[in-house]
Write a protein that holds these residues in place. Structure first.
Motif, short mmCIF file in Angstrom:
data_model
loop_
_atom_site.label_atom_id
_atom_site.label_comp_id
_atom_site.label_asym_id
_atom_site.label_seq_id
_atom_site.Cartn_x
_atom_site.Cartn_y
_atom_site.Cartn_z
N ASP A 176 6.49 -5.81 -11.65
CA ASP A 176 5.79 -6.54 -10.33
C ASP A 176 6.34 -6.06 -9.29
OD1 ASP A 176 3.45 -7.64 -11.66
OD2 ASP A 176 5.27 -9.89 -11.63
N PHE A 177 7.69 -5.74 -9.31
CA PHE A 177 8.94 -5.50 -8.38
C PHE A 177 8.39 -3.85 -7.69
CE2 PHE A 177 11.42 -8.66 -10.11
CZ PHE A 177 12.12 -9.02 -9.13
N VAL A 178 8.42 -2.90 -8.78
CA VAL A 178 7.63 -1.14 -8.91
C VAL A 178 6.31 -1.67 -8.02
CG1 VAL A 178 7.05 0.04 -9.86
CG2 VAL A 178 8.31 -0.81 -11.04
N LEU A 179 5.13 -2.49 -8.73
CA LEU A 179 3.58 -2.42 -8.12
C LEU A 179 4.14 -3.10 -6.25
CD1 LEU A 179 1.82 -4.59 -10.89
CD2 LEU A 179 1.46 -2.37 -10.36
N GLU A 180 4.93 -3.45 -6.46
CA GLU A 180 4.83 -4.72 -4.77
C GLU A 180 5.36 -2.99 -3.73
OE1 GLU A 180 7.60 -8.26 -2.75
OE2 GLU A 180 8.45 -7.87 -4.40
N LEU A 181 6.72 -2.61 -4.79
CA LEU A 181 7.32 -1.11 -3.74
C LEU A 181 6.26 -0.15 -3.44
CD1 LEU A 181 9.29 0.73 -2.84
CD2 LEU A 181 10.12 1.67 -5.56
N ASN A 182 5.05 -0.32 -4.60
CA ASN A 182 4.32 1.17 -3.99
C ASN A 182 3.30 1.01 -3.04
OD1 ASN A 182 4.96 2.49 -5.96
ND2 ASN A 182 3.83 1.94 -7.81
N LYS A 183 2.82 -0.48 -3.18
CA LYS A 183 2.07 -1.30 -2.04
C LYS A 183 2.54 -1.18 -0.25
CE LYS A 183 0.04 -4.48 -5.11
NZ LYS A 183 -0.24 -6.06 -5.60
N ALA A 184 3.60 -1.84 -0.35
CA ALA A 184 5.08 -1.46 0.63
C ALA A 184 5.22 0.60 1.34
CB ALA A 184 6.55 -2.48 0.28
N LEU A 185 5.08 0.97 0.53
CA LEU A 185 5.31 2.66 0.69
C LEU A 185 3.96 3.37 1.11
CD1 LEU A 185 7.57 4.10 -2.08
CD2 LEU A 185 8.37 3.11 0.42
N ALA A 186 2.59 2.37 0.79
CA ALA A 186 1.70 2.82 1.14
C ALA A 186 1.35 2.95 2.04
CB ALA A 186 0.14 2.55 0.04
N VAL A 187 1.97 1.94 2.81
CA VAL A 187 1.66 1.53 4.49
C VAL A 187 2.49 1.77 5.23
CG1 VAL A 187 -0.60 -0.34 2.93
CG2 VAL A 187 2.08 -1.24 3.89
N ASP A 188 4.05 1.85 4.71
CA ASP A 188 4.21 1.93 5.70
C ASP A 188 4.51 3.47 6.85
OD1 ASP A 188 7.05 2.36 6.58
OD2 ASP A 188 8.32 2.06 4.59
N PRO A 189 3.95 2.68 8.15
CA PRO A 189 4.07 4.01 9.33
C PRO A 189 4.82 4.74 8.84
CG PRO A 189 3.82 1.69 10.21
CD PRO A 189 4.32 1.59 8.59
N ARG A 190 5.93 4.73 8.75
CA ARG A 190 6.99 5.53 9.09
C ARG A 190 7.49 6.72 8.43
NH1 ARG A 190 11.21 0.54 8.48
NH2 ARG A 190 10.02 0.38 6.76
N ILE A 191 6.54 7.34 7.42
CA ILE A 191 7.17 7.67 6.16
C ILE A 191 5.41 8.71 5.96
CG2 ILE A 191 8.67 7.02 4.93
CD1 ILE A 191 7.60 5.56 3.39
N GLU A 192 5.62 9.53 5.25
CA GLU A 192 4.25 10.39 4.44
C GLU A 192 5.01 10.15 3.10
OE1 GLU A 192 2.77 13.67 7.56
OE2 GLU A 192 4.26 13.56 6.08
N ILE A 193 4.11 9.90 2.31
CA ILE A 193 4.20 9.69 0.24
C ILE A 193 3.25 11.27 0.03
CG2 ILE A 193 5.05 6.65 0.86
CD1 ILE A 193 2.49 6.71 -0.24
N CYS A 194 4.13 10.71 -1.22
CA CYS A 194 3.23 11.98 -2.36
C CYS A 194 4.20 11.26 -3.95
CB CYS A 194 3.87 13.48 -2.47
SG CYS A 194 3.32 14.25 -3.61
N MET A 195 2.55 10.28 -4.36
CA MET A 195 3.27 10.06 -5.68
C MET A 195 3.50 10.91 -6.84
SD MET A 195 1.91 7.18 -7.43
CE MET A 195 2.91 5.40 -6.26
N LEU A 196 4.11 11.26 -7.87
CA LEU A 196 4.14 12.41 -8.10
C LEU A 196 4.19 11.82 -9.97
CD1 LEU A 196 6.11 15.40 -6.43
CD2 LEU A 196 3.62 14.92 -6.77
#
Length: 248
Positions: free
Chosen positions: A215-235
Motif C-alpha cells: 500500500d505504501f508503494v501504491l501510494e507513492l506511485n499515485k503521488a509521483l504520477a501527479v506531482d507537477p514538480r517532476i517528470e517521471i519514467c517507471m522502468l
C-alpha cells in the motif's frame, strides 16, 4: 506427461536462482540472456566480487540486481553526476556502481541503519579505490534530511539521489528530496513495482512483507504520477525503478 500445474510448479521452482533476481520478465531464460550477454561480460571486477560476496549473506535478496547496477552506472555517467545521495545501502552494490561512475572528486552521501552490512562490502569498495567518495552515515535518514533542508546551501545541490530503503517512508523522503535535488537532477525510487504486487488483487497470496509495504508503494506511485514538480519514467528494471526529473 506433465500437467499444466506441474509445469507451472517446475517453472516457479526455477525462478529467483540469481542473487538479486527481482526481474519482472516472465521468462527466466530471457533474464539470464540479458545477464550473460550484456551485464556480466561488462561488470567491473569489484562489482562482481561484491555481488558474489553478497550472495552468501542471508538477506541477499535485498541487494540491487546486476542489471540495475549496470543501468545506474551508465545513467550517472550520462547525466555527469558529481554530488549524489543514497538512502539504503545494504552491502553497497548500488553504492559501488555509483562510486565507480563518479569523477574522482565526486561525492556520495550514503545512509543506512545497519553499518555492519555496509562494512561487509567496504573492503571491496576500498580495494576499488573509491571509498574516499563516500560519506557513510549510520542511522535513520529522516533526521539527516531534515538538517540538510534547513541549510539553504544544500537546496538544489544534488545531481542524483537513489532511494532503496523503508518503503513506508518513501513519501516522507520525497517531500524533502525534491528540495535537495537540483532542477534537472534525478531521484530514483527503487522497488516501485514491488514484486508485481501493485497489480495483484487485494486477496492474492503474498509474503507478509510484500503485503505490508504494498500500500505504501501504491501510494507513492499515485503521488509521483501527479506531482507537477517532476517528470517521471517507471522502468521494469529489477523490481521496478521510477526516475523523477525535477523540472521546477
Amino acid at each position: 506427461m506433465a500437467t499444466n500445474t506441474q509445469q507451472e510448479q517446475q517453472s516457479q521452482a526455477g525462478r529467483h536462482q540469481e542473487v538479486g533476481h527481482k526481474s519482472l520478465l516472465q521468462s527466466d531464460a530471457l533474464y539470464q540472456y540479458i545477464l550473460e550477454t550484456s551485464v556480466y561480460p561488462r561488470e567491473p571486477e569489484p562489482m562482481k566480487e561484491l555481488r558474489e560476496l553478497t550472495a552468501k549473506h542471508p538477506w541477499n535478496l535485498m541487494t540491487t540486481s546486476a542489471d540495475e547496477g549496470q543501468f545506474l552506472n551508465m545513467l550517472l555517467k550520462l547525466i555527469n553526476a558529481k554530488n549524489t545521495m543514497e538512502i539504503g545501502v545494504y552491502t553497497g552494490y548500488s553504492l559501488l556502481a555509483t562510486a565507480l561512475a563518479l569523477p574522482d572528486d565526486g561525492k556520495i552521501l550514503a545512509m543506512d541503519i545497519n553499518r555492519e552490512n555496509y562494512e561487509l562490502g567496504l573492503p571491496v569498495i576500498q580495494k576499488a579505490g573509491v571509498a574516499h567518495k563516500i560519506d557513510f552515515r549510520e542511522g535513520p535518514a529522516m533526521p539527516v534530511l531534515d538538517k540538510l533542508v534547513e541549510d539553504e546551501k544544500n537546496l538544489g545541490s544534488f545531481d542524483f539521489i537513489f532511494v532503496d530503503a523503508d518503503k513506508d517512508n518513501y513519501l516522507n523522503y520525497h517531500k524533502r528530496l525534491i528540495d535537495l535535488v537540483k532542477v534537472g537532477g534525478l531521484i530514483g525510487y527503487d522497488n516501485t513495482l514491488w514484486n508485481g504486487s501493485v497489480v495483484a488483487p487485494p486477496d492474492a497470496p503474498m509474503r507478509k512483507y510484500v503485503r505490508y509495504y504494498r500500500d505504501f508503494v501504491l501510494e507513492l506511485n499515485k503521488a509521483l504520477a501527479v506531482d507537477p514538480r517532476i517528470e517521471i519514467c517507471m522502468l521494469p528494471v529489477g523490481d521496478g525503478i521510477t526516475l523523477c526529473r525535477r523540472i521546477k
